[in-house]
Design an enzyme around this catalytic site. Structure first.
Site, PDB file in Angstrom:
ATOM      1  N   GLU A 209      33.893  21.795  79.409  1.00 14.59           N
ATOM      2  CA  GLU A 209      34.321  23.063  78.829  1.00 14.59           C
ATOM      3  C   GLU A 209      33.868  23.121  77.378  1.00 14.59           C
ATOM      4  OE1 GLU A 209      38.364  22.436  80.062  1.00 14.59           O
ATOM      5  OE2 GLU A 209      39.022  21.837  78.074  1.00 14.59           O
ATOM      6  N   HIS A 247      43.557  24.214  76.049  1.00 12.58           N
ATOM      7  CA  HIS A 247      43.405  22.790  75.786  1.00 12.58           C
ATOM      8  C   HIS A 247      43.177  22.559  74.293  1.00 12.58           C
ATOM      9  CE1 HIS A 247      41.950  21.771  80.126  1.00 12.58           C
ATOM     10  NE2 HIS A 247      43.261  21.713  80.025  1.00 12.58           N
TER      11      HIS A 247
END
Lengths: 295, 393
Positions: A209, A247
């Protein structure tokens, strides 16, 4: 065969008697995991789920021969628990907590230097070798034994990829979540190295990511060192820069942090890249076919 | 978590880092009083917002009299400052920092970051201060000096000397610079900072080093042990929807599209936004409901997503691990009824208790559109928005 955990793994749970730990320990046992005991400071000498409870990891290792630990303690205590397990000689340490202070991980990674432990996480769903051993919180029923290695920063995106593969009849050798934090105990390169040596892994799916340099570092390592095909995907093409996307580690701080920059680099380095998150399964299939690995 | 410049300077000052004499003000009268109190004959009035790029946007002004301080403060306070980091709406200026103007001889850059590549704190310095450091790194990378800190030892004197020499802070300035770097590092470590930036670090009048600007951000995950930092939080700098969401254990980030997203897990939430984009749609938000989402949490998620008036359809994408699809389904039904949702709701469920979840949605006889997988879900929500636009036209 598999990587890091298998039928032979002797697993303890740190924070064993807590509610979540209990739930996931029971599920792990159901999934075939050899859980040999647990640690809760102050409750040494008692039993839980019919298994012995110890005050320290060192005692647990001495009495059970444990070599894998699943850490289910709250974030504030997680780094200390990892270092305790490292000190006790645990080989694979999985730390689930989401919310570990990043400077705690800086110190933990320093402590680990020169020691044997492999630390998976924090902020991870854990690791599973389907049918053999699960240390974590993932839904074990979606994983099936097979020959694809999976490694991801995200938990749910790992499930998504696994389901897409299941629809095509593909199972996993081992699936590893390295976690969504800025500092991971184990990075993509370390997991790729394990998969490269595993005779029962044919291809590896690597799901990254936005944020940080490690996807590209892993792609570069794979180009130089790996024969097996690696299929890459990076989430966050549509993410704005400068925002932490859920996150702690998913933040675009510069051009090289973007999903497109990482996927472009992966492609240039010879990886198979799924540009669409819904196409991870079919990209794995294409890689297997082109490499004569379809069984 | 970000803090304002004046807060960062107060904090650094408490560690012995030299900063300009000054104080914050919330009104023009207070600004004049601060200027009077700190004395001098020239002052800088600086808008206090979290976004960078204030100088270029007119948020930093020089005043040569107390009356001028008052006038400038009056203009700035209550106005919206638009910088390259605020977005077109800008940020409301609610406080200003008044400082004695400094006679700057030369400007340097000093920063500390958590360096993800080496998993340690790294000090970054440059002789090119007062400008965008990203630009310096791009155009003249040799002018960026980096020194990584061993967490077991801390920032060592010789490391600081290496850095000061490399950027040209030599002679009488060297011991000052070494002291200053070690103090900034100690503050960074003690307070669980993620980033600290002194730009510029300036040599002023009588060959003294001074932190003329300061910016710091901190680790949200460490705030439980950082009361002092926690108290500096300025909620008015954050999107009210994001504050509302975090109060309910939801992670929400507003974007500028028209498709609301409700997803579990940050990675899947980003991938869902990506899938929508690939189908030609535009996500209105990022939203992660997290693990173990109760029906109430799901209802709150719907409510927060719908506070954005641009939302024309919602995509719910849940891959339940520690979540339960039946709870999610119950939450959606509750939301449909209590919020009277008018926009199309596309639901994709997978994982734990998926059959029960689908059954609950099916028997509710509400107008959910169900989707089989991620691709199908993204295609359906984009189609729903196009259909709604067609109707409107």
């Amino acid at each position: 065969m598999s990587i890091l955990v298998s039928k032979q793994s002797r697993v303890i749970i740190q924070g064993f008697t807590g509610q979540h730990a209990t739930f996931h320990a029971e599920d792990a046992i159901k999934a075939g995991t050899n859980v040999v005991g647990g640690v809760t400071p102050g409750k040494g000498g008692t039993t839980h789920l019919g298994l012995p409870v110890f005050d320290t990891v060192a005692e647990a290792v001495r009495h059970t021969g444990a070599d894998v630990s699943g850490i289910f303690v709250p974030p504030a205590f997680a780094a200390d628990a990892v270092m305790e397990a490292t000190d006790a000689g645990i080989r694979v340490i999985v730390v689930i907590a989401d919310g570990v202070p990043v400077q705690d991980m800086v110190r933990e990674q320093r402590y680990k230097l020169g020691r044997e432990a492999i630390v998976i996480g924090p902020n991870t769903p854990g690791i599973i070798t389907p049918g053999e051993c699960k240390v974590g919180i993932m839904p074990s029923h979606i994983y099936k034994p097979g020959r694809i290695g999976v490694v991801s920063r995200s938990g749910t995106l790992n499930y998504e990829a696994v389901e897409q593969m299941a629809a095509l009849g593909l199972g996993q050798s081992t699936s590893v979540g390295i976690g969504g934090d800025p500092i991971n105990g184990t990075d993509f390169v370390a997991v790729l190295k394990e998969f490269a040596q595993d005779p029962d892994t044919d291809a590896i799916v690597m799901i990254g990511e936005i944020g940080g340099p490690q996807e590209v570092a892993a792609a570069r390592w794979a180009k130089e060192n790996m024969q097996k095909p690696v299929i890459g995907f990076v989430a966050g093409v549509s993410a704005p820069s400068g925002r932490r996307m859920g996150h702690a580690g998913a933040i675009i701080a510069g051009e090289s942090d973007t999903a497109n920059a990482k996927m472009n680099a992966m492609e240039e380095l010879g990886l198979y890249v799924a540009r669409n998150p819904a196409h991870i399964g079919q990209t794995v299939m294409r890689a297997l076919e082109e490499n004569g690995l379809k069984r | 978590m970000n803090i304002h410049e004046y807060q960062a300077k107060d904090l650094l000052k408490s560690y012995g880092v030299p900063v300009p004499v000054g104080g914050a003000a919330y009104s023009d009268a207070q600004a004049a009083a601060v200027a009077e109190e700190i004395g001098g004959d020239q002052w800088v009035v600086k808008a206090q917002i979290h976004a960078g790029g204030r100088g270029k946007a007119g948020g930093v002004r020089v005043a040569s009299s107390i009356d001028e301080v008052r006038e400038v403060a009056d203009v700035l306070l209550g106005s919206r400052l638009v910088t390259h980091q605020t977005g077109p709406g800008g940020s409301l200026i609610q406080r200003v920092l008044i400082e004695q103007a400094s006679q700057i001889k030369k400007e340097y850059y000093l920063g500390l970051v958590i360096d993800r590549a080496c998993q340690r704190i790294t000090l970054i310095a440059s002789s090119e201060g007062g400008v965008d450091i990203e630009e310096v790194a791009k155009n003249t990378p040799e002018k960026i000096i980096r020194e990584t800190v061993d967490p077991a030892l801390g920032l060592l004197d010789f490391q600081c000397r290496k850095v000061t020499c490399a950027v040209g802070l030599t002679g009488k300035l060297m011991p000052q610079a070494v002291r200053l770097m070690k103090r900034v590092y100690r503050c960074f470590r003690d307070k669980d900072a993620l980033q600290a930036e002194i730009n510029p670090l300036a040599i002023v009048g009588d060959d003294k080093l001074l932190a003329v600007d300061a910016k710091m951000s901190f680790d949200d995950n460490a705030l439980y042990r950082q009361n002092l930092i926690n108290e500096m939080r300025d909620l008015s700098e954050e999107d009210p929807k994001e504050v509302d969401a975090s109060g309910h254990g939801l992670n929400y980030i507003a974007l500028d599209g028209n498709i609301g997203c409700i997803v579990n897990g940050a990675g899947l939430a980003m991938a869902t936004m990506d899938a929508i984009t690939l189908h030609g749609g535009r996500p209105a938000n990022f939203l992660d409901v997290g693990g173990g989402a109760s029906p109430e949490k799901v209802t709150n998620a719907c409510r927060i997503v719908l506070q954005d008036g641009n939302v024309k359809a919602i995509l719910v994408n849940i891959f339940a691990g520690i979540n339960r699809c039946d709870w999610i389904a119950r939450g959606l039904i509750q939301a449909m009824r209590s919020l009277n949702i008018k926009v199309p709701l596309i639901v994709r469920l997978a994982g734990t208790n998926v059959e029960e979840g689908r059954e609950i949605l099916h028997t509710a006889e509400l107008s959910f559109v169900t989707a089989e997988n991620l691709d199908d879900a993204a295609a359906k929500v984009v189609a729903a928005v196009s259909a709604a636009r067609g109707k409107a036209a």
